[in-house]
Design a protein around this motif. Structure first.
Motif, mmCIF file in Angstrom:
data_model
loop_
_atom_site.group_PDB
_atom_site.id
_atom_site.type_symbol
_atom_site.label_atom_id
_atom_site.label_comp_id
_atom_site.label_asym_id
_atom_site.label_seq_id
_atom_site.Cartn_x
_atom_site.Cartn_y
_atom_site.Cartn_z
ATOM 1 N N ILE A 153 0.836 -1.208 0.000
ATOM 2 C CA ILE A 153 0.000 0.000 0.000
ATOM 3 C C ILE A 153 0.869 1.255 0.000
ATOM 4 C CG2 ILE A 153 -1.857 1.220 1.188
ATOM 5 C CD1 ILE A 153 -2.532 -1.673 0.242
ATOM 6 N N ALA A 154 0.641 2.104 -0.978
ATOM 7 C CA ALA A 154 1.411 3.341 -1.100
ATOM 8 C C ALA A 154 1.186 4.265 0.088
ATOM 9 C CB ALA A 154 1.031 4.065 -2.392
ATOM 10 N N ARG A 155 2.229 4.952 0.472
ATOM 11 C CA ARG A 155 2.164 5.909 1.579
ATOM 12 C C ARG A 155 1.087 6.959 1.333
ATOM 13 N NH1 ARG A 155 7.235 8.834 4.260
ATOM 14 N NH2 ARG A 155 8.314 7.288 3.030
ATOM 15 N N GLU A 156 0.942 7.373 0.062
ATOM 16 C CA GLU A 156 -0.029 8.413 -0.283
ATOM 17 C C GLU A 156 -1.468 8.015 0.047
ATOM 18 O OE1 GLU A 156 2.195 7.137 -2.756
ATOM 19 O OE2 GLU A 156 3.655 8.601 -2.057
ATOM 20 N N ASP A 157 -1.729 6.726 0.143
ATOM 21 C CA ASP A 157 -3.079 6.256 0.473
ATOM 22 C C ASP A 157 -3.373 6.366 1.969
ATOM 23 O OD1 ASP A 157 -3.668 5.663 -2.162
ATOM 24 O OD2 ASP A 157 -3.076 3.562 -1.988
ATOM 25 N N GLN A 158 -2.400 6.801 2.753
ATOM 26 C CA GLN A 158 -2.527 6.983 4.199
ATOM 27 C C GLN A 158 -3.114 5.740 4.880
ATOM 28 O OE1 GLN A 158 -4.848 10.625 4.371
ATOM 29 N NE2 GLN A 158 -2.962 11.806 4.475
ATOM 30 N N PRO A 159 -2.504 4.588 4.655
ATOM 31 C CA PRO A 159 -3.085 3.355 5.178
ATOM 32 C C PRO A 159 -3.149 3.285 6.695
ATOM 33 C CG PRO A 159 -0.894 2.942 4.322
ATOM 34 C CD PRO A 159 -1.261 4.342 3.931
#
Length: 110
Positions: A41-47
């Motif tokens: 999961i990409a960091r930009e997706d704020q998981p």
């Protein structure tokens, strides 16, 4: 995931036998796990922020608490430290050209 075909942001795990029980006394789900597969999961997706909010809302609506795998309550200070550690992990992956959520990271860590 925000984009169709990518892995989910969070996974929810619980005892399906309890959930499907005919006896109402046995049908309550007393614990479940939320998990985050960081390399997927990409960091930009704020998981982690999304996981944290989901856990908070579930605990609030179920009159429960957020704990770790050993049953220790996770307070805001502990969750803040986890968030900091997670950012360091994202940085380490990026420094090795394996940014979380990229096809390379997903292949390597799947």
């Amino acid at each position: 995931a925000a984009v169709a075909g990518l892995p989910p942001i969070l996974s929810l795990t619980f005892d399906t036998q309890a959930a499907m029980a005919e006896d109402p006394a046995m049908s309550a789900i007393r614990e479940f796990s939320l998990s985050l597969d960081v390399p997927q999961i990409a960091r930009e997706d704020q998981p982690f922020e999304r996981l944290r909010e989901a856990a908070r809302l579930l605990a609030e609506h179920m009159d429960g608490v957020v704990t770790d795998g050993n049953g220790q309550i996770l307070g805001e200070d502990v969750l803040d430290q986890i968030a900091t550690d997670l950012q360091q992990l994202y940085d380490a992956l990026a420094a090795r050209e394996l940014s979380a959520g990229t096809p390379q990271a997903r292949r390597l860590f799947s």
